[in-house]
Design a protein around this motif. Structure first.
Motif, mmCIF file in Angstrom:
data_model
loop_
_atom_site.group_PDB
_atom_site.id
_atom_site.type_symbol
_atom_site.label_atom_id
_atom_site.label_comp_id
_atom_site.label_asym_id
_atom_site.label_seq_id
_atom_site.Cartn_x
_atom_site.Cartn_y
_atom_site.Cartn_z
ATOM 1 N N PHE A 63 -3.740 39.303 36.118
ATOM 2 C CA PHE A 63 -4.045 40.234 37.079
ATOM 3 C C PHE A 63 -5.568 40.766 36.953
ATOM 4 O O PHE A 63 -6.266 41.419 37.781
ATOM 5 N N MET A 64 -5.879 41.192 35.847
ATOM 6 C CA MET A 64 -7.349 41.875 35.248
ATOM 7 C C MET A 64 -8.362 40.685 35.871
ATOM 8 O O MET A 64 -9.145 41.302 36.738
ATOM 9 N N GLY A 65 -7.993 39.395 35.846
ATOM 10 C CA GLY A 65 -8.872 38.445 36.473
ATOM 11 C C GLY A 65 -9.099 38.541 38.064
ATOM 12 O O GLY A 65 -10.015 38.508 38.622
ATOM 13 N N LEU A 66 -7.781 38.666 38.535
ATOM 14 C CA LEU A 66 -7.464 38.734 40.048
ATOM 15 C C LEU A 66 -8.487 40.263 40.623
ATOM 16 O O LEU A 66 -9.284 40.036 41.602
ATOM 17 N N LEU A 67 -8.283 41.398 39.776
ATOM 18 C CA LEU A 67 -8.983 42.488 40.141
ATOM 19 C C LEU A 67 -10.541 42.322 40.198
ATOM 20 O O LEU A 67 -11.239 42.573 40.914
ATOM 21 N N SER A 68 -10.962 41.441 38.894
ATOM 22 C CA SER A 68 -12.523 41.269 38.888
ATOM 23 C C SER A 68 -12.691 40.327 39.845
ATOM 24 O O SER A 68 -14.032 40.558 40.609
ATOM 25 N N GLY A 116 -1.131 47.514 44.705
ATOM 26 C CA GLY A 116 -1.769 47.453 46.063
ATOM 27 C C GLY A 116 -3.033 48.389 46.026
ATOM 28 O O GLY A 116 -4.138 48.163 46.503
ATOM 29 N N ILE A 117 -2.697 49.791 45.547
ATOM 30 C CA ILE A 117 -3.810 50.570 45.312
ATOM 31 C C ILE A 117 -5.000 49.978 44.536
ATOM 32 O O ILE A 117 -6.236 50.298 44.728
ATOM 33 N N LEU A 118 -4.502 49.559 43.549
ATOM 34 C CA LEU A 118 -5.602 48.890 42.647
ATOM 35 C C LEU A 118 -6.676 47.859 43.378
ATOM 36 O O LEU A 118 -7.602 47.724 43.031
ATOM 37 N N ILE A 119 -5.831 47.027 44.097
ATOM 38 C CA ILE A 119 -6.733 46.160 44.700
ATOM 39 C C ILE A 119 -7.590 46.834 45.927
ATOM 40 O O ILE A 119 -8.637 46.297 46.167
ATOM 41 N N VAL A 120 -7.039 47.665 46.432
ATOM 42 C CA VAL A 120 -7.695 48.297 47.697
ATOM 43 C C VAL A 120 -9.191 48.899 46.788
ATOM 44 O O VAL A 120 -10.203 49.006 47.696
ATOM 45 N N THR A 121 -8.773 49.856 46.069
ATOM 46 C CA THR A 121 -9.913 50.527 45.515
ATOM 47 C C THR A 121 -10.883 49.658 44.838
ATOM 48 O O THR A 121 -11.998 50.049 44.698
ATOM 49 N N ASN A 122 -10.624 48.519 44.136
ATOM 50 C CA ASN A 122 -11.420 47.538 43.782
ATOM 51 C C ASN A 122 -12.260 47.230 44.927
ATOM 52 O O ASN A 122 -13.341 46.662 44.964
ATOM 53 N N ASN A 371 -24.973 36.131 42.869
ATOM 54 C CA ASN A 371 -24.623 36.506 41.951
ATOM 55 C C ASN A 371 -23.074 36.976 41.889
ATOM 56 O O ASN A 371 -22.285 37.028 40.637
ATOM 57 N N SER A 372 -22.459 37.211 42.853
ATOM 58 C CA SER A 372 -21.380 37.533 42.808
ATOM 59 C C SER A 372 -20.300 36.274 43.364
ATOM 60 O O SER A 372 -18.944 36.605 42.896
ATOM 61 N N PHE A 373 -20.979 35.285 43.917
ATOM 62 C CA PHE A 373 -19.937 33.975 44.196
ATOM 63 C C PHE A 373 -19.323 33.589 43.175
ATOM 64 O O PHE A 373 -17.888 33.397 43.138
ATOM 65 N N GLY A 374 -20.032 33.086 42.071
ATOM 66 C CA GLY A 374 -19.337 32.675 40.849
ATOM 67 C C GLY A 374 -18.224 33.626 40.246
ATOM 68 O O GLY A 374 -17.219 33.364 39.721
ATOM 69 N N ARG A 375 -18.611 35.126 40.126
ATOM 70 C CA ARG A 375 -17.941 36.013 39.590
ATOM 71 C C ARG A 375 -16.783 36.165 40.189
ATOM 72 O O ARG A 375 -15.866 36.862 39.703
ATOM 73 N N ALA A 376 -16.649 35.841 41.628
ATOM 74 C CA ALA A 376 -15.594 36.188 42.552
ATOM 75 C C ALA A 376 -14.606 35.147 42.208
ATOM 76 O O ALA A 376 -13.134 35.258 42.471
ATOM 77 N N PHE A 377 -14.789 33.969 41.824
ATOM 78 C CA PHE A 377 -13.638 32.826 41.464
ATOM 79 C C PHE A 377 -13.499 32.617 39.929
ATOM 80 O O PHE A 377 -12.093 32.419 39.392
ATOM 81 N N SER A 378 -14.500 32.510 39.204
ATOM 82 C CA SER A 378 -14.441 32.257 37.764
ATOM 83 C C SER A 378 -13.486 33.146 36.985
ATOM 84 O O SER A 378 -12.679 32.849 35.943
ATOM 85 N N PRO A 379 -13.328 34.419 37.367
ATOM 86 C CA PRO A 379 -12.294 35.507 36.275
ATOM 87 C C PRO A 379 -11.043 34.829 36.402
ATOM 88 O O PRO A 379 -10.279 35.150 35.186
ATOM 89 N N VAL A 380 -10.713 34.531 37.880
ATOM 90 C CA VAL A 380 -9.045 33.980 37.921
ATOM 91 C C VAL A 380 -8.936 32.931 37.162
ATOM 92 O O VAL A 380 -7.895 32.907 36.298
ATOM 93 N N LEU A 381 -9.743 31.993 37.440
ATOM 94 C CA LEU A 381 -9.791 30.507 36.238
ATOM 95 C C LEU A 381 -9.879 31.140 34.868
ATOM 96 O O LEU A 381 -9.055 30.426 33.923
ATOM 97 N N SER A 382 -10.589 31.899 34.438
ATOM 98 C CA SER A 382 -10.824 32.286 33.217
ATOM 99 C C SER A 382 -9.564 33.108 32.586
ATOM 100 O O SER A 382 -9.030 32.683 31.375
#
Length: 421
Positions: A63-68, A116-122, A371-382
């Motif tokens: 979930f931490m990776g999802l929020l990132s 839900g709030i954590l996702i919206v605020t992120n 700069n955001s593209f890789g960071r948008a996908f790789s944290p979930v995989l990580s």
């Protein structure tokens, strides 16, 4: 377009030149740097504690990776619209709006920490980050001269890292202080929430110096909404070369950088105050490297600094990820942060120098996107890899992608060149 030539050695001496360049900073630039210090301290507290806050609520690394990912994906998707908005609002208004959104999001996410709030605020925090990212480079370009420009970019990054260091250090102790105040455990969600709430208040207070900025030097309302498309058509090869190495680097960065506090906690079993101090000293070391970077760029050229500083950092990245001893991993963490990141403002300056004034905000948006593209996908995989296989695979992926990116910088801008850029 700037000619790609290595600057000559300055006979005045490094220290004297540095002081001269810093004294040349405009009033707007100085005010902006003050705001960066305040923002950096607040964001440092948030950065060191947020994953611990999530863990105290029962959320896992996935979930931490999802929020990132949500945060980075928002930066990715909103980058071009925010670049357009920045040109419409002007630099000052955009800088103010960016910290208001970011600070308010931090406070709201710890006050109402449902899924839900954590996702919206992120998402909202990602929009604020996107606004700040797309306007920073153009603002500094417009409020600096050619001689002190690289110094301003590096000073901005260096001071932010130093402020992050102070925030990291303070963040390591705030939960204990709030735990005593509210008579709860220092690793409870209550203690973490109050500490992170303080971080949000600091970020919002950044509005005060930014409101003191003078009006923009140029009128931005007349700028084209699709400036990057026009620039891309005019210089397709150059635009691809400028952006592709950063895209590859972002993939590797997203695998490990959002999880460094979890790495030292899970792998080396270090407590929060130690991790806070470690990240604080790491940010301080990186800040020193960032501040020193323009002197190296003056002497050796911007792209040489980028290629060689990042290449030298690779062995330390290997030690960081795979050493069984904490002291070796921690030492490598300091050196790797300093070397890998000292080139960031140097390269950012280089990119802005290649772009016409009316395209800078939008090309900065493209920069933010890659700069955001890789960071948008790789944290979930990580996060998934960490849960199932530990930190070995994420570190391996980061090492490989960084080596590929360094090769691109060399091939695109150094190979066959007699002089560095």
């Amino acid at each position: 377009m700037k000619s790609q030539q290595r600057p000559p050695h300055n006979p005045e001496g490094v220290v004297r030149t540095y002081i001269k360049r810093v004294r040349a900073f405009s009033p707007n630039a100085r005010i902006y740097l003050i705001s960066i210090i305040i923002y950096g301290a607040g964001f440092g507290i948030h950065r060191i504690l947020f994953n611990f806050f999530l863990r105290s609520l029962g959320y896992d690394e996935t979930f931490m990776g999802l929020l990132s990912t949500v945060n980075s994906m928002t930066v990715l998707i909103s980058a071009l619209p925010m670049g357009y908005l920045a040109d419409r609002l002007g630099r000052k208004s955009t800088l103010v709006l960016a910290v208001l959104l970011t600070g308010a999001s931090i406070i709201f996410m710890v006050g109402f920490p449902s899924t839900g709030i954590l996702i919206v605020t992120n998402i909202l925090m990602g929009i604020g980050s996107s606004l700040g990212a797309v306007v920073s480079g153009p603002f500094m370009m417009e409020n600096s001269g050619e001689e002190e420009r690289t110094y301003l970019f590096s000073m901005q990054s260096g001071l932010q890292m130093a402020a992050n260091s102070a925030g990291d250090w303070l963040g390591g102790y705030l939960p204990s202080w709030f735990g005593k105040i509210f008579n709860v455990s220092p690793v409870s969600s209550t203690a973490y929430a109050w500490a992170i709430g303080m971080a949000g208040a600091l970020v919002i207070s950044t509005v005060i110096p930014r409101l003191a900025l003078r009006g923009d030097k140029e009128i931005h309302e007349s700028r084209a909404a699709f400036a990057p498309i026009a620039f891309g058509r005019k210089h397709p090869g150059l635009l691809a070369k400028l952006l592709l190495p950063m895209f590859v680097t972002s993939i590797g960065a997203g695998l490990i950088m959002p999880f460094m506090n979890i790495f030292f906690s899970n792998v080396h079993q270090q407590p929060d105050p130690v991790i806070g101090a470690l990240m604080a000293w790491g940010s301080l070391a990186m800040g020193v490297g960032l501040i020193l970077a323009p002197a190296f760029a003056d002497r050796y050229g911007k792209i040489r600094v980028v290629v060689f500083s990042q290449a030298i950092s690779i062995p330390f990245l290997i030690i960081l990820g795979f050493s069984p001893m904490f002291w070796m991993s921690a030492g490598a963490y300091f050196v790797r942060l300093t070397l890998m990141n000292m080139s960031t403002p140097v390269y950012q300056t280089f990119v802005m120098e290649q772009v016409e004034a009316d395209s800078r905000a939008m090309v900065a948006s493209l920069n933010s996107m890659v700069n955001s593209f890789g960071r948008a996908f790789s944290p979930v995989l990580s996060g998934w890899m960490q849960v199932n296989y530990g930190f070995g695979p994420p570190f391996t992926g980061t090492i490989i992608t960084y080596i590929i990116a360094i090769g691109m910088y060399y091939a695109f801008f150094l190979r066959g060149k007699k002089r560095a850029v």
